[in-house]
Design a protein around this motif. Structure first.
Motif, PDB file in Angstrom:
ATOM      1  N   THR A  51       4.403   3.669  18.596  1.00 53.19           N
ATOM      2  CA  THR A  51       4.260   2.711  17.496  1.00 53.19           C
ATOM      3  C   THR A  51       5.490   1.812  17.402  1.00 53.19           C
ATOM      4  O   THR A  51       5.387   0.610  17.196  1.00 53.19           O
ATOM      5  N   TRP A 260       8.248  -0.504   8.843  1.00 51.05           N
ATOM      6  CA  TRP A 260       7.169  -0.042   9.734  1.00 51.05           C
ATOM      7  C   TRP A 260       6.359   1.048   9.047  1.00 51.05           C
ATOM      8  O   TRP A 260       5.182   1.235   9.339  1.00 51.05           O
ATOM      9  N   THR A 263       3.619  -0.724   7.128  1.00 52.35           N
ATOM     10  CA  THR A 263       2.556  -1.285   7.979  1.00 52.35           C
ATOM     11  C   THR A 263       1.766  -0.193   8.695  1.00 52.35           C
ATOM     12  O   THR A 263       0.672  -0.434   9.174  1.00 52.35           O
ATOM     13  N   ASN A 264       2.337   1.010   8.780  1.00 53.41           N
ATOM     14  CA  ASN A 264       1.638   2.109   9.461  1.00 53.41           C
ATOM     15  C   ASN A 264       1.383   3.265   8.504  1.00 53.41           C
ATOM     16  O   ASN A 264       1.505   4.432   8.880  1.00 53.41           O
ATOM     17  N   LEU A 267      -1.112   5.920   9.617  1.00 53.34           N
ATOM     18  CA  LEU A 267      -0.605   6.792  10.686  1.00 53.34           C
ATOM     19  C   LEU A 267       0.310   7.862  10.093  1.00 53.34           C
ATOM     20  O   LEU A 267       0.207   9.049  10.406  1.00 53.34           O
TER      21      LEU A 267
END
Lengths: 407, 233
Positions: A51, A260, A263-264, A267
């Motif tokens: 990622t 991040w 945005t993830n 996940l």
């Protein structure tokens, strides 16, 4: 040798078969912990590495433009009805970005920062055109945030002028190679002919299909951002600090900061669920190991009642008796953890060697760290001591006169 | 002569709501080097008295002096320490530690006292085993020895620290006549050689008569104290 340790060792040796069996049970428990942690740790590290392979830990950009109603308030004799439409976002540069760059680089918890200019465009070759993401970079700085250099599969990184590095998928679809010419066209109608100097593989198909890296100046010209940058990309020593550092950087620079982790989010939620299930399995393993050791030692206390009585008669204190059983619990933990760490590491290594793809690359990247094995061993030893506490207390509380009389 | 054991008015009661008095004011004393027998029918309170003498139990009232120390005033740790220093025990069933060899069993009281097992203690243990005729059996596990040999190991263990007082609870009760005689002679000889006082609890009237003095306990009271008819034999 301390007398309590000597007696604990003798008792373990006397009940050899029982001790071996319970150590094996502890070992299997430790092996499960080692194997599961190594597997899940490896999978998570791999996922996060993939990622973050093409993504900065934090991206700073100019705040979005907001549409404001002209008549937002209500007057004494009228009501204003407003319908505010969200404004289309223009590609806007960060004003005073050099000062913002200094600010970010000096902020705590930041490892590196790189300014970039990016925007949409088309890569054209002959009659074929592909939608791309054009990214103008300062190569030296950019490499400290996103490691492209080590993932160049052919040629080299851009240095200056009209050079471009492109993803391997884009190169394949346009039939390009190192040394080929590539025309890039942007929405503003500007075009530029680049020389392809390098191909990269960042481990993400979408990125490899869309990214075109050029020197900063060429990117700024093509995207109508002369002298400006559209984003500051940040790398942190610890990626999991990204949310906190992003909030601090937003407050410091007045820019919009996106980590991040935001945005993830999906996940990360999946990884957290995976970790929770792994922890639950480990908790139940530890629990069953504890009950196993405790039950063996409780039986041992009953079997050795008379011997405990005579030890007390010979001058052993209650503490000495408790220590004999605590040491036994600890030793069973040590034996079990040695066996378990070896078994867990062995099974993990075997699993990694056997589960491979067609190219012989492991399907499950396993991370076997010394810290994991040490932690598993410490868990087993602590478990042994905790499990021994109840039997030890029972043994220490035995009335010596009763214990000696016991049949 | 020095008294190594002195009991005055020892009372022992059991139970909270229904109180049962087992010992009714026992007075007795044993001198250094004396080999005394304690006899009495089953249920007379011998085991209870022995537990109190051995500092394994506390009397409800009365005084128990062991090696000149008033034990009833001591806390648990001090009683444990006094037990380790001043008393040796030999039981009807040898109560040896089955996981250990004969020598390890014998050196155990020294190890408990010092907190550590040391090589020189093993040399002492082998010497003590030699004194009971088992010098060559030090490395044998207890389970490999006969009943008589196990009792000899128990005697060596009880005597290795040369305690002022040896408490023997029917040590010959589980042995055949010949072996019982051997064990008795051995204990008698060791007591004489080392000046160790011994209180020998027995059901065997013949053995009791061979002791220096006989205390007879009936219904929790010492009803008779007299010299043994064949003392010294």
């Amino acid at each position: 040798m301390p007398t309590t340790l000597f007696l604990a060792l003798s008792f373990i040796r006397e009940g050899r078969a029982q001790s071996m069996l319970i150590s094996a049970a502890v070992g299997v428990g430790v092996a499960v912990i080692v194997f599961l942690s190594a597997l899940i740790g490896g999978l998570q590290q791999d996922l996060i590495a993939k990622t973050l392979g093409s993504q900065a830990h934090i991206a700073l950009s100019r705040p979005e433009e907001e549409a404001r109603p002209l008549f937002a308030s209500r007057t004494a004799d009228s009501i204003v009805l407003t319908n505010v439409e969200r404004a289309a976002q223009r590609q806007r540069g960060i004003s005073g970005w050099t000062r913002a760059l200094d600010d970010v680089e000096q902020a705590a918890g930041v490892e590196a920062c790189s300014p970039i200019v990016s925007g949409p465009g088309f890569a054209v070759r002959g009659t074929v055109s592909k939608s791309i993401s054009l990214i103008g970079i300062d190569p030296a700085r950019y490499d400290r945030v996103i490691d492209v250099q080590s993932r160049i599969t052919a040629g080299r990184m851009v240095r200056g002028g009209a050079e471009a590095a492109i993803g391997v998928e884009l190169a394949e679809s346009l039939g390009l190679d190192v040394g080929s010419k590539l025309r890039v066209q942007t929405a503003g109608g500007r075009t530029e002919l680049f020389s392809v100097v390098g191909l990269f593989d960042l481990g993400n198909r979408d990125v490899n299909e869309r990214w075109v890296l050029t020197p900063m100046r060429a990117g700024q010209t093509l995207l109508d951002q002369v002298g400006a940058v559209t984003r500051l990309e940040v790398r942190l020593p610890d990626p999991f600090e990204a949310n906190d550092v992003a909030a601090a950087l937003a407050a410091r620079t007045g820019l919009e900061a996106e980590s991040w982790m935001q945005t993830n989010a999906q996940l990360l939620a999946a990884l957290r669920s995976q970790s929770s299930s792994s922890t639950m399995i480990q908790v139940f393993v530890v629990l069953s190991v504890t009950i196993g050791i405790a039950s063996v030692l409780v039986v041992s206390v009953v079997q050795k009642r008379r011997q405990i009585g005579i030890l007390r008669a010979m001058g052993s204190s209650r503490g000495d008796i408790a220590r004999i059983f605590l040491i036994q619990g600890g030793l069973l933990g040590v034996l079990g953890s040695l066996f378990g760490v070896a078994l867990g590491a062995g099974v993990a290594t075997l699993f990694q060697a056997m589960a491979v793809d067609d190219l012989g690359k492991p399907l499950f990247p396993i991370v076997l760290e010394a810290r994991l094995m040490l932690t598993a061993a410490l868990v087993a030893i602590t478990t042994g001591l905790i499990a021994a506490a109840l039997p030890a207390l029972r043994a220490a509380k035995l009335d010596p006169a009763d214990a000696i009389r016991h049949d | 002569m020095t008294e190594v054991l002195r009991l005055e008015g020892v009372i022992k009661e059991f139970g909270d709501e229904v109180v049962t008095r087992v010992l009714h004011g026992v007075d007795m004393s044993v001198h250094a080097g004396e080999f005394a027998a304690l006899v009495g029918p089953s249920g007379s309170g011998k085991s209870t008295l022995l537990n109190i003498l051995g500092l394994l139990d506390r009397p409800t009232a009365g005084s128990v002096q062991v090696a000149g120390k008033e034990s009833t005033e001591l806390d648990e740790d001090a009683r444990t320490a006094l037990r380790g220093e001043a008393l040796g025990f030999v039981f009807q069933f040898h109560h040896l530690i089955s996981a250990l060899t004969a020598a390890q069993n014998v050196m155990l009281p020294l190890g408990i006292n010092a907190g550590r097992m040391r090589p020189e203690q093993r040399a002492q243990a082998i010497e003590a085993l030699a004194e009971v005729g088992l010098g060559d059996r030090g490395d044998d596990l207890i389970t490999k020895l006969s009943g008589g040999q196990q009792q000899r190991v128990a005697i060596a263990r009880a005597l290795i620290k040369r305690p002022p007082l040896l408490l023997a609870d029917e040590p010959t009760g589980n042995l055949d006549t010949e072996t019982a005689d051997d064990v008795f002679r051995l204990m008698r000889a060791k007591s004489r050689e080392s000046g160790i006082a011994c209180l020998f609890v027995t059901h065997d009237p013949a053995l009791a008569e061979r002791c220096d003095r006989i205390f007879k306990l009936v219904d929790g009271r010492i009803v008779d104290v007299r010299p043994g008819a064949n003392a010294g034999s």
